[in-house]
Design a protein around this motif. Structure first.
Motif, PDB file in Angstrom:
ATOM      1  N   UNK A 137       0.823  -1.214   0.000  1.00 29.77           N
ATOM      2  CA  UNK A 137       0.000   0.000   0.000  1.00 29.77           C
ATOM      3  C   UNK A 137       0.857   1.264   0.000  1.00 29.77           C
ATOM      4  N   UNK A 138       2.004   1.218   0.701  1.00 27.73           N
ATOM      5  CA  UNK A 138       2.864   2.404   0.812  1.00 27.73           C
ATOM      6  C   UNK A 138       3.787   2.606  -0.389  1.00 27.73           C
ATOM      7  N   UNK A 139       4.018   1.566  -1.149  1.00 31.82           N
ATOM      8  CA  UNK A 139       5.010   1.666  -2.217  1.00 31.82           C
ATOM      9  C   UNK A 139       4.567   2.648  -3.299  1.00 31.82           C
ATOM     10  N   UNK A 140       5.546   3.294  -3.895  1.00 30.55           N
ATOM     11  CA  UNK A 140       5.214   4.258  -4.949  1.00 30.55           C
ATOM     12  C   UNK A 140       5.710   3.802  -6.323  1.00 30.55           C
ATOM     13  N   UNK A 141       6.333   2.659  -6.397  1.00 31.06           N
ATOM     14  CA  UNK A 141       6.845   2.195  -7.683  1.00 31.06           C
ATOM     15  C   UNK A 141       5.884   1.256  -8.406  1.00 31.06           C
ATOM     16  N   UNK A 142       4.756   0.882  -7.760  1.00 34.57           N
ATOM     17  CA  UNK A 142       3.745   0.042  -8.414  1.00 34.57           C
ATOM     18  C   UNK A 142       2.570   0.906  -8.839  1.00 34.57           C
ATOM     19  N   UNK A 143       1.999   0.559  -9.987  1.00 36.48           N
ATOM     20  CA  UNK A 143       0.781   1.270 -10.377  1.00 36.48           C
ATOM     21  C   UNK A 143      -0.403   0.669  -9.607  1.00 36.48           C
ATOM     22  N   UNK A 144      -1.549   1.288  -9.714  1.00 36.25           N
ATOM     23  CA  UNK A 144      -2.726   0.881  -8.945  1.00 36.25           C
ATOM     24  C   UNK A 144      -3.177  -0.544  -9.228  1.00 36.25           C
ATOM     25  N   UNK A 145      -3.185  -0.925 -10.510  1.00 37.19           N
ATOM     26  CA  UNK A 145      -3.616  -2.285 -10.861  1.00 37.19           C
ATOM     27  C   UNK A 145      -2.674  -3.339 -10.279  1.00 37.19           C
ATOM     28  N   UNK A 146      -1.378  -3.064 -10.354  1.00 38.98           N
ATOM     29  CA  UNK A 146      -0.397  -4.015  -9.834  1.00 38.98           C
ATOM     30  C   UNK A 146      -0.532  -4.143  -8.320  1.00 38.98           C
ATOM     31  N   UNK A 147      -0.726  -3.008  -7.643  1.00 33.15           N
ATOM     32  CA  UNK A 147      -0.928  -3.044  -6.191  1.00 33.15           C
ATOM     33  C   UNK A 147      -2.164  -3.873  -5.845  1.00 33.15           C
ATOM     34  N   UNK A 148      -3.247  -3.616  -6.578  1.00 38.41           N
ATOM     35  CA  UNK A 148      -4.488  -4.338  -6.304  1.00 38.41           C
ATOM     36  C   UNK A 148      -4.296  -5.837  -6.507  1.00 38.41           C
TER      37      UNK A 148
END
Length: 174
Positions: A137-148
């Motif tokens: 959740x905190x990472x900034x190197x993943x896009x939203x779809x990848x995080x989900x």
């Protein structure tokens, strides 16, 4: 398998082995080999180049050999002169483990495992999973779809730690 060793009727063989499980394999089913494919092609060569009488004798010997542990003590002692044998108690233990794996596992677990240690490990794995979710959740190197996708995958993961809980509950084993 049929492509690697076409002279062996694999479909017929596998279906006869799996018959007791009510599972049937179709020719179109994908079969994943856990051994080198060359094993099967070499097996086919060996089977094709070995006289049928030798194959039949070998199979009959394997049937007889598998019956040796059930012989009387006298006959069992006679058989050991032809083959290095393990101690009889080891054979009994092996037979018990093979024929009653759940019962022997339960006895072993109840004697040697500490429920508190298992609970600590369960909590530790849960904490690791929670921290992983927080990191995603905190990472900034993943896009939203990848995080989900990562979060869904983390939520779908199952933990298998030590032994099933039923193994320590008498009422579940009866």
């Amino acid at each position: 398998l049929q492509l690697i060793a076409p002279n062996i009727p694999w479909l017929e063989y596998l279906n006869s082995v799996l018959n007791v499980t009510n599972i049937t394999i179709e020719a179109s089913d994908l079969i994943i080999l856990q051994v080198a494919p060359s094993y099967f092609s070499e097996l086919e060569k060996l089977l094709n180049n070995t006289p049928k009488r030798v194959l039949a004798n070998y199979l009959m010997w394997k049937v007889v050999e598998s019956s040796i542990p059930y012989l009387t003590e006298k006959l069992l002692n006679n058989s050991t002169q032809y083959k290095n044998s393990t101690f009889r108690w080891k054979k009994c233990v092996s037979f018990t483990l093979e024929s009653m794996p759940t019962a022997t596992s339960v006895l072993y677990i109840r004697k040697h495992f500490n429920e508190n240690v298992k609970q600590h490990v369960v909590e530790m794995v849960s904490d690791i999973r929670k921290e992983f979710v927080n990191m995603v959740k905190r990472t900034d190197w993943m896009d939203g779809d990848t995080k989900q996708h990562a979060l869904e995958k983390a939520a779908a993961m199952s933990s298998y730690i030590a032994y099933p809980d039923e193994f320590v509950l008498d009422e579940k084993l009866e």
